[in-house]
Design an enzyme around this catalytic site. Structure first.
Site, PDB file in Angstrom:
ATOM      1  N   GLY A 111      28.378 -42.092  14.724  1.00 28.94           N
ATOM      2  CA  GLY A 111      29.445 -42.197  15.716  1.00 28.94           C
ATOM      3  C   GLY A 111      28.936 -43.123  16.796  1.00 28.94           C
ATOM      4  O   GLY A 111      28.319 -44.140  16.488  1.00 28.94           O
ATOM      5  N   GLU A 112      29.128 -42.756  18.021  1.00 28.05           N
ATOM      6  CA  GLU A 112      28.625 -43.557  19.140  1.00 28.05           C
ATOM      7  C   GLU A 112      27.751 -42.632  19.975  1.00 28.05           C
ATOM      8  O   GLU A 112      28.249 -41.673  20.578  1.00 28.05           O
ATOM      9  CB  GLU A 112      29.843 -44.062  19.922  1.00 28.05           C
ATOM     10  CG  GLU A 112      29.773 -45.453  20.463  1.00 28.05           C
ATOM     11  CD  GLU A 112      28.993 -46.480  19.666  1.00 28.05           C
ATOM     12  OE1 GLU A 112      29.457 -46.906  18.597  1.00 28.05           O
ATOM     13  OE2 GLU A 112      27.909 -46.873  20.116  1.00 28.05           O
ATOM     14  N   SER A 113      26.438 -42.906  19.982  1.00 28.02           N
ATOM     15  CA  SER A 113      25.531 -41.945  20.615  1.00 28.02           C
ATOM     16  C   SER A 113      25.851 -41.731  22.104  1.00 28.02           C
ATOM     17  O   SER A 113      25.760 -40.614  22.611  1.00 28.02           O
ATOM     18  CB  SER A 113      24.081 -42.377  20.420  1.00 28.02           C
ATOM     19  OG  SER A 113      23.895 -43.706  20.835  1.00 28.02           O
TER      20      SER A 113
ATOM     21  N   CYS B 182      22.229 -42.064  11.819  1.00 27.83           N
ATOM     22  CA  CYS B 182      22.696 -43.184  12.642  1.00 27.83           C
ATOM     23  C   CYS B 182      22.767 -42.785  14.126  1.00 27.83           C
ATOM     24  O   CYS B 182      21.717 -42.623  14.729  1.00 27.83           O
ATOM     25  CB  CYS B 182      24.011 -43.713  12.095  1.00 27.83           C
ATOM     26  SG  CYS B 182      24.228 -45.441  12.520  1.00 27.83           S
TER      27      CYS B 182
ATOM     28  N   ARG C 164      19.012 -49.646  19.222  1.00 32.73           N
ATOM     29  CA  ARG C 164      20.429 -49.528  18.846  1.00 32.73           C
ATOM     30  C   ARG C 164      20.986 -50.882  18.406  1.00 32.73           C
ATOM     31  O   ARG C 164      20.553 -51.918  18.870  1.00 32.73           O
ATOM     32  CB  ARG C 164      21.251 -49.020  20.032  1.00 32.73           C
ATOM     33  CG  ARG C 164      20.903 -47.613  20.420  1.00 32.73           C
ATOM     34  CD  ARG C 164      21.686 -47.185  21.640  1.00 32.73           C
ATOM     35  NE  ARG C 164      23.116 -47.072  21.369  1.00 32.73           N
ATOM     36  CZ  ARG C 164      24.039 -46.891  22.311  1.00 32.73           C
ATOM     37  NH1 ARG C 164      23.680 -46.824  23.565  1.00 32.73           N
ATOM     38  NH2 ARG C 164      25.307 -46.790  21.987  1.00 32.73           N
TER      39      ARG C 164
ATOM     40  N   ILE D  47      25.925 -49.024   9.199  1.00 38.54           N
ATOM     41  CA  ILE D  47      27.060 -49.379  10.058  1.00 38.54           C
ATOM     42  C   ILE D  47      26.577 -49.452  11.510  1.00 38.54           C
ATOM     43  O   ILE D  47      26.163 -48.438  12.068  1.00 38.54           O
ATOM     44  CB  ILE D  47      28.195 -48.336   9.951  1.00 38.54           C
ATOM     45  CG1 ILE D  47      28.646 -48.167   8.492  1.00 38.54           C
ATOM     46  CG2 ILE D  47      29.375 -48.748  10.836  1.00 38.54           C
ATOM     47  CD1 ILE D  47      29.615 -47.028   8.270  1.00 38.54           C
ATOM     48  N   ARG D  48      26.599 -50.641  12.075  1.00 30.58           N
ATOM     49  CA  ARG D  48      26.076 -50.848  13.443  1.00 30.58           C
ATOM     50  C   ARG D  48      24.799 -50.028  13.629  1.00 30.58           C
ATOM     51  O   ARG D  48      24.644 -49.246  14.567  1.00 30.58           O
ATOM     52  CB  ARG D  48      27.133 -50.492  14.492  1.00 30.58           C
ATOM     53  CG  ARG D  48      28.280 -51.504  14.523  1.00 30.58           C
ATOM     54  CD  ARG D  48      29.377 -51.118  15.492  1.00 30.58           C
ATOM     55  NE  ARG D  48      30.073 -49.917  15.044  1.00 30.58           N
ATOM     56  CZ  ARG D  48      29.995 -48.726  15.633  1.00 30.58           C
ATOM     57  NH1 ARG D  48      29.256 -48.567  16.703  1.00 30.58           N
ATOM     58  NH2 ARG D  48      30.658 -47.712  15.143  1.00 30.58           N
TER      59      ARG D  48
ATOM     60  N   HIS E  17      23.899 -44.104   6.406  1.00 28.50           N
ATOM     61  CA  HIS E  17      24.917 -43.053   6.258  1.00 28.50           C
ATOM     62  C   HIS E  17      24.918 -42.491   4.833  1.00 28.50           C
ATOM     63  O   HIS E  17      25.727 -42.929   4.005  1.00 28.50           O
ATOM     64  CB  HIS E  17      26.309 -43.643   6.548  1.00 28.50           C
ATOM     65  CG  HIS E  17      26.555 -43.914   7.989  1.00 28.50           C
ATOM     66  ND1 HIS E  17      27.274 -43.074   8.791  1.00 28.50           N
ATOM     67  CD2 HIS E  17      26.166 -44.941   8.769  1.00 28.50           C
ATOM     68  CE1 HIS E  17      27.333 -43.564  10.014  1.00 28.50           C
ATOM     69  NE2 HIS E  17      26.664 -44.705  10.024  1.00 28.50           N
TER      70      HIS E  17
ATOM     71  N   GLU F 201      26.146 -39.895   3.713  1.00 28.37           N
ATOM     72  CA  GLU F 201      27.415 -39.220   3.390  1.00 28.37           C
ATOM     73  C   GLU F 201      28.456 -40.194   2.842  1.00 28.37           C
ATOM     74  O   GLU F 201      29.483 -39.765   2.317  1.00 28.37           O
ATOM     75  CB  GLU F 201      27.943 -38.481   4.637  1.00 28.37           C
ATOM     76  CG  GLU F 201      28.608 -39.325   5.711  1.00 28.37           C
ATOM     77  CD  GLU F 201      27.636 -40.148   6.567  1.00 28.37           C
ATOM     78  OE1 GLU F 201      26.427 -40.162   6.284  1.00 28.37           O
ATOM     79  OE2 GLU F 201      28.126 -40.807   7.514  1.00 28.37           O
TER      80      GLU F 201
HETATM   81  N1  GLN Z   1      25.841 -48.129  17.133  1.00 30.24           N
HETATM   82  C1  GLN Z   1      25.973 -46.711  17.301  1.00 30.24           C
HETATM   83  C2  GLN Z   1      25.158 -46.221  18.512  1.00 30.24           C
HETATM   84  O1  GLN Z   1      24.477 -47.000  19.093  1.00 30.24           O
HETATM   85  C3  GLN Z   1      25.547 -45.972  16.040  1.00 30.24           C
HETATM   86  C4  GLN Z   1      26.405 -46.405  14.882  1.00 30.24           C
HETATM   87  C5  GLN Z   1      26.680 -45.330  13.868  1.00 30.24           C
HETATM   88  O2  GLN Z   1      26.445 -44.138  14.088  1.00 30.24           O
HETATM   89  N2  GLN Z   1      27.255 -45.745  12.752  1.00 30.24           N
HETATM   90  O3  GLN Z   1      25.231 -45.090  18.876  1.00 30.24           O
END
Ligand code: GLN
Length: 190
Positions: free
Chosen positions: A46-48, A76, A103, A129-130, A165, A167
């Site tokens: 997600g987005e930390s 992630c 990150r 993913i990112r 990921h 999952e």
């Molecule tokens: N870029 C996100 C972060 O910095 C992590 C990306 C992800 O969980 N797929 O939190």
């Protein structure tokens, strides 16, 4: 075995499905109070930064206590939250695993990709993913999976963190590995 998936935001449902396929009973943890019911926890991608906002000070403190006591697997953004040191930008978190994580380390051009890495020396698909990069692995932290030269799944005792990921691939080995950690912890009374 009851496994919680932190369900504040992000990619929690795919973890739920995978854990259920493997026979675990899953609790979607939306309130930190529910942490008391579970034997292990997955912190999804997600987005930390958003996780931290949604948890608040109190939620973060409860989560810290849980992670100290019980098996936890962060993927992630979850990996970022578990790290003792976060770069780009610096960010506080749970400080549970002695690693330095950068990150969004792959830049915008290749911010998502599917690559082949190695898990316990066997080839395995990895979805990034990112993704963050684990730039430093502290003493006593084991590297369980790699992609090229980079550590991408690390473990210290009952705490696991992956930059990819698992999952989102069909392969169930990574989640099974975590369930084995939880089961062994229960057996040894950890
Ligand atoms: N870029 C996100 C972060 O910095 C992590 C990306 C992800 O969980 N797929 O939190």
């Amino acid at each position: 075995m009851k496994i919680g998936v932190l369900a504040l935001q992000g990619d929690f449902d795919a973890h739920r499905r995978r854990l259920e396929e493997l026979g675990a009973e899953v609790v979607l943890v939306k309130k930190p109070e529910r942490l008391t019911e579970i034997d292990g926890l997955v912190i999804p991608g997600g987005e930390s930064g958003t996780f931290l906002k949604l948890l608040g000070k109190d939620g973060l403190a409860k989560l810290k206590d849980f992670v100290r006591a019980k098996p936890t697997f962060g993927t992630c953004a979850g990996c970022i939250l578990l790290a003792t040191e976060v770069e780009n930008p610096k960010q506080a978190g749970l400080g549970a695993l002695d690693i330095t994580v950068r990150r969004n380390a792959y830049g915008r051009q290749i911010d998502s990709s599917i690559r082949e890495g190695r898990f316990l020396n066997e080839p395995i698909e990895m979805v990034f993913i990112r993704a963050p990069k684990i730039e430093r692995v502290g003493e006593g932290v084991e590297v369980i999976a790699t992609e090229g030269k980079d550590p991408v799944l690390v473990r210290k005792g009952k705490t696991l963190a992956a930059t990819f990921h698992p999952e989102l691939s069909d392969d169930r080995r990574i989640h099974q590995y975590f369930l084995d950690v939880v089961a062994n912890g229960k057996l040894s009374g950890e």
